[in-house]
Design a protein around this motif. Structure first.
Motif, PDB file in Angstrom:
ATOM      1  N   SER A  70     -16.582   6.216   0.983  1.00 24.95           N
ATOM      2  CA  SER A  70     -16.033   5.550   2.142  1.00 24.95           C
ATOM      3  C   SER A  70     -16.689   5.796   3.328  1.00 24.95           C
ATOM      4  N   GLN A  71     -16.485   4.819   4.182  1.00 22.20           N
ATOM      5  CA  GLN A  71     -16.969   4.976   5.478  1.00 22.20           C
ATOM      6  C   GLN A  71     -16.225   6.179   6.385  1.00 22.20           C
ATOM      7  N   ALA A  72     -17.146   6.972   6.930  1.00 28.44           N
ATOM      8  CA  ALA A  72     -16.631   8.310   7.553  1.00 28.44           C
ATOM      9  C   ALA A  72     -15.763   7.871   8.883  1.00 28.44           C
ATOM     10  N   ASN A  87     -21.918   5.616   8.526  1.00 30.65           N
ATOM     11  CA  ASN A  87     -22.239   6.268   7.370  1.00 30.65           C
ATOM     12  C   ASN A  87     -21.008   6.590   6.472  1.00 30.65           C
ATOM     13  N   SER A  88     -21.282   7.008   5.227  1.00 26.89           N
ATOM     14  CA  SER A  88     -20.190   7.417   4.351  1.00 26.89           C
ATOM     15  C   SER A  88     -20.178   9.166   4.480  1.00 26.89           C
ATOM     16  N   TYR A  89     -18.851   9.370   3.761  1.00 24.59           N
ATOM     17  CA  TYR A  89     -18.467  10.865   3.973  1.00 24.59           C
ATOM     18  C   TYR A  89     -19.448  11.771   3.294  1.00 24.59           C
ATOM     19  N   PHE A  94     -23.785  15.816   3.757  1.00 22.62           N
ATOM     20  CA  PHE A  94     -25.173  16.566   4.003  1.00 22.62           C
ATOM     21  C   PHE A  94     -25.746  16.881   5.407  1.00 22.62           C
ATOM     22  N   VAL A  95     -25.152  16.265   6.432  1.00 28.91           N
ATOM     23  CA  VAL A  95     -25.322  16.518   7.773  1.00 28.91           C
ATOM     24  C   VAL A  95     -24.987  17.997   8.263  1.00 28.91           C
ATOM     25  N   GLY A  96     -23.591  18.365   7.692  1.00 32.84           N
ATOM     26  CA  GLY A  96     -23.060  19.406   7.710  1.00 32.84           C
ATOM     27  C   GLY A  96     -23.894  20.591   6.913  1.00 32.84           C
ATOM     28  N   PRO A 362     -12.413  16.625  10.047  1.00 32.68           N
ATOM     29  CA  PRO A 362     -12.176  15.323  10.111  1.00 32.68           C
ATOM     30  C   PRO A 362     -12.106  14.625   8.737  1.00 32.68           C
ATOM     31  N   THR A 363     -13.004  15.157   7.828  1.00 30.11           N
ATOM     32  CA  THR A 363     -12.806  14.571   6.363  1.00 30.11           C
ATOM     33  C   THR A 363     -11.436  14.799   5.785  1.00 30.11           C
TER      34      THR A 363
END
Length: 404
Positions: A70-72, A87-89, A94-96, A362-363
């Motif tokens: 889903s969209q973050a 972008n998606s969760y 992957f960023v984190g 946030p997620t």
């Protein structure tokens, strides 16, 4: 005469004897205890899973990880790979993850250098150097890591001059409360060829130094090793320029735009700088004591043998003492590397977007998937820790003394 056994009685007596023998066997109780423990674990997991399914059913949610697609819809302040709120969760995760790996990798290198330097300094004959090293270890080991992170973030990096003041230190280096900007090379055509040649040159220089260290111990000086490494870099750049008719890279200097923004160069945020500095110095204080204990574990006869051969103190430490001390240093050093990796989750205290910050805040708040989010974080840190442990265990086997 003994009375004859009744029909059927002769068949039961051996079974009772076998059961009594089995109950007196320690191996039976060890296996039975493990089986009972396994059954209890399965029962507890089943009960927890039943409660989780019932709660999710009341909320109208199905357990799963489909929400990752889903969209973050939230922004991340610092990202190495491309990312936007659309972008998606999964991309946010992957960023984190990459942000966490950056902190862990750089922190392990800096902590090792600091710990090795301070550990050797703790054994120095110079009273001032030895006292400063001891002061460093005692202060950092006996204060909480979270407090140190707050100190580096609020008292040091956030307190740097404002960008609006246009404070510029040492020419092209900017030290501001928005971060640190330094010159950084930018790839040009032919950069890939230069990297290949550079790798070959550095490996050749390292192999030559190791060969000279084995053949002529006293000739393997760190200055010459550095000279060979610099020569390999220069020679690879010249060859790349001859092949591509162009330099493989150029230095990009940071500059201040009219809109008071820093562009170009390498920019390090205050959050990243505070986290890496705090973790490196804190873990380095423990590594210093590990290095000191490893060096002191080497028998005094090795020191006397090195002196009798006329070896200088630096050469003796590098070629004789440290290789023998590694067998004592590496096992506890592994624990410190794992502690640094796990302590990096304190990034949330300085608002650095690591994997724990991205997935756990946030997620979790937007999706309500607390169990899935915690499982992702646990599996991530478990995987990283196992990889570090496997590598260090392999390295530990290579440094152990093999008796003939």
């Amino acid at each position: 005469m003994n009375p004859e056994p009744q029909p059927g009685q002769s068949q039961k007596l051996p079974k009772f004897k076998d059961l009594s023998k089995l109950l007196r066997d320690d191996r039976f109780w060890k296996i039975a205890g493990q089986a009972i423990a396994l059954i209890l674990v399965i029962v507890v997991i089943a009960i927890l899973w039943d409660n989780l399914s019932a709660n999710y059913s009341q909320l109208g949610i199905a357990f799963g990880f489909d929400f990752l697609n889903s969209q973050a819809s939230f922004d991340i302040g610092e990202s190495v790979i491309p990312y936007s709120p659309e972008n998606s969760y999964r991309q946010a995760y992957f960023v984190g993850l990459i942000n966490s790996l950056r902190v862990m990798g750089i922190g392990i290198v800096f902590a090792t250098v600091a710990g090795l330097t301070v550990g050797i300094a703790r054994l120095s004959d110079n009273w001032l150097l030895r006292s400063l090293a001891g002061l460093y270890v005692e202060i950092l080991r006996n204060t909480p890591l979270l407090l140190q992170l707050f100190f580096w973030y609020f008292a040091v990096f956030i307190s740097l001059p404002k960008l609006e003041d246009n404070q510029q230190v040492r020419g092209p280096i900017y030290l501001t409360n928005r971060g640190i900007a330094v010159p950084w090379p930018v790839a040009l055509p032919g950069f890939e060829i230069w990297v290949i040649l550079l790798t070959i040159g550095v490996l050749a220089a390292a192999g030559l130094w190791m060969w000279r260290a084995r053949v002529m111990l006293e000739e393997a000086k760190p200055g010459r090793q550095l000279f060979w490494a610099v020569g390999a870099i220069g020679l690879s750049a010249i060859l790349a320029w001859i092949i591509t008719k162009n330099l493989p890279f150029r230095l990009d200097f940071p500059r201040l735009t009219p809109a008071l923004q820093l562009e170009g160069g390498l920019k390090v945020t205050p959050e990243f700088a505070a986290l890496v500095t705090g973790l490196s110095l804190y873990t380095g204080s423990y590594i210093a004591e590990i290095v000191r204990a490893g060096i002191q574990s080497v028998s005094r006869g090795q020191w006397e043998a090195g002196k009798s051969l006329g070896l200088k103190s630096g050469t003796m430490m590098r070629m004789v003492i440290l290789p023998q001390a590694l067998r004592v240093i590496v096992p506890p050093l592994t624990s410190q590397y794992l502690n640094l990796a796990k302590n990096s989750s304190l990034a949330v205290a300085v608002a650095y977007p690591d994997v724990y910050f991205v997935v756990g805040a946030p997620t979790l708040n937007q999706t309500g998937r607390a169990i899935e989010a915690m499982l992702i974080i646990m599996v991530t840190y478990l995987t990283i820790s196992l990889i570090v442990s496997l590598f260090m265990n392999w390295y530990n086997k290579t440094v152990q003394i093999k008796e003939r």
